[in-house]
Design an enzyme around this catalytic site. Structure first.
Site, PDB file in Angstrom:
ATOM      1  CB  SER A  92      -1.002  -0.062   1.349  1.00 33.49           C
ATOM      2  OG  SER A  92      -1.674   1.263   1.152  1.00 33.49           O
ATOM      3  CB  SER A 131       6.609  -2.985  -5.897  1.00 35.72           C
ATOM      4  OG  SER A 131       5.815  -2.329  -6.246  1.00 35.72           O
ATOM      5  CE1 TYR A 155       5.365  -2.209  -0.952  1.00 35.61           C
ATOM      6  CE2 TYR A 155       4.932  -1.160  -3.103  1.00 35.61           C
ATOM      7  CZ  TYR A 155       4.932  -2.238  -2.355  1.00 35.61           C
ATOM      8  OH  TYR A 155       4.792  -3.763  -2.992  1.00 35.61           O
ATOM      9  CB  VAL A 199      -8.470  -1.335  -7.321  1.00 36.67           C
ATOM     10  CG1 VAL A 199      -7.837  -2.234  -8.431  1.00 36.67           C
ATOM     11  CG2 VAL A 199      -9.813  -0.758  -7.915  1.00 36.67           C
TER      12      VAL A 199
END
Length: 324
Positions: A92, A131, A155, A199
């Site tokens: 997140s 990521s 993050y 989402v």
């Protein structure tokens, strides 16, 4: 499936950190089905015991409740382990902006603890979750390794730091590390609840329960949504990859591009509901468009994802229908 032909020595032991989470629990399940031993390490801060309950009776499965921020816990968990699949991290982007110190301690220092424990334990391969956020504000599509921009969130900083530390552990300490830059992974057991839920499961849950979802921004942002089966394949192929590919980071995606608004209306149609969404402000730190060049992973890892977005979203919808 793309990983059924990946083989490891008999009685190989895998440690999956974050093994009670969405990605980790799917990895544990897949490896056990292949006949290998699995050790799951999770502090259950974001993972859930319910995700691994069905594995508890398997004699090849061991659960350790522990925190990667504690080096001694990491050392104990790595003892006798052949392969580490390090998924333990907090995700997140918005939450990381609220909690920068925790993200540094958990995502950077925790991963470093795991690398050190793996090195001292003689682990053969250390595969870890990075990521697509490491691309930051680099505007070009598709995203390609070696062409990164300014990082937009704590993050993203934590994941980029993990990649740099992994290079050092391969270069100086003889630990073969492989970083997997996940692009918007989705699928069974992804948590649909909470303010920071991803989402796709969040939309599905809200639409199934008669709620009106909110889309951040105008809905014209695009993502390379990646079904969980492709991520399992990437982890196992990285664990089986040659030393020559070590110390590198790889895009792990399908190589497609889906717009959020299209996904939303596709879900309403699939679920048989007619609900117009609300629109909210853009999320701080978010990347507008994301689409991956996966040629490096194909070439060096043998990664050949065979789950398209359309195939994956149908499987995900079926799972949530049965489990929500």
């Amino acid at each position: 499936m793309g990983y059924q032909n990946v083989n490891f020595p008999e009685n190989s032991t895998f440690l999956v950190t974050g093994g009670a989470g969405f990605i980790g629990s799917n990895l544990c399940e897949a490896i056990l089905k292949m006949g290998y031993k699995v050790r799951c390490l999770d502090d259950l801060s974001t993972g859930k015991q319910a995700n691994v309950d069905m594995l508890m009776d398997n004699p090849n499965y061991t659960f350790i409740k522990g925190d990667i921020k504690d080096l001694a816990t990491c050392m104990n968990a790595c003892e006798g382990v052949d392969y580490v699949l390090n998924q333990a991290a907090w995700g997140s982007v918005p939450r990381s902006i609220e909690m920068p110190l925790f993200y540094c301690a958990n995502n950077i220092m925790g991963t470093l603890n795991m690398m050190e424990a793996a090195r001292q334990s003689g682990v053969k391969k250390f595969v870890y979750a990075s990521s697509s956020s490491v691309y930051g504000d680099e505007p070009n599509l598709p995203k390609k390794e070696g062409r990164e921009g300014n990082l937009l969130s704590p993050y993203a900083v934590s994941k980029r730091a993990d990649e740099e530390w992994a290079k050092q552990y391969t270069r100086h300490y003889g630990l073969d590390t492989y970083g997997l830059r996940y692009f918007n992974v989705f699928g069974r057991r992804q948590d649909p609840n909470g303010a920071y839920a991803a989402v796709i499961p969040k939309f599905i849950r809200q639409l199934l329960h008669g709620e009106v979802p909110t889309i951040n921004g105008d809905g014209r942002q695009s993502r390379d949504f990646t079904y969980i089966e492709n991520v399992i394949e990437a982890n196992l192929k990285a664990a089986a990859a040659p030393h020559e590919a070590a110390g590198e980071a790889f895009n792990i995606a399908y190589g497609g591009r889906e717009y959020l608004l299209d996904i939303y209306y596709g879900l309403t149609k699939a679920l048989g509901v007619d609900v117009e969404p609300n629109f909210g402000p853009d999320r701080a730190g978010d990347i507008k468009h994301s689409n991956a060049d996966i040629s490096k992973a194909k070439k060096l890892l043998g990664y050949e994802p065979d789950w398209s977005f359309d195939r994956g979203i149908q499987a995900a919808i079926e799972w949530y229908r049965e489990n929500l």
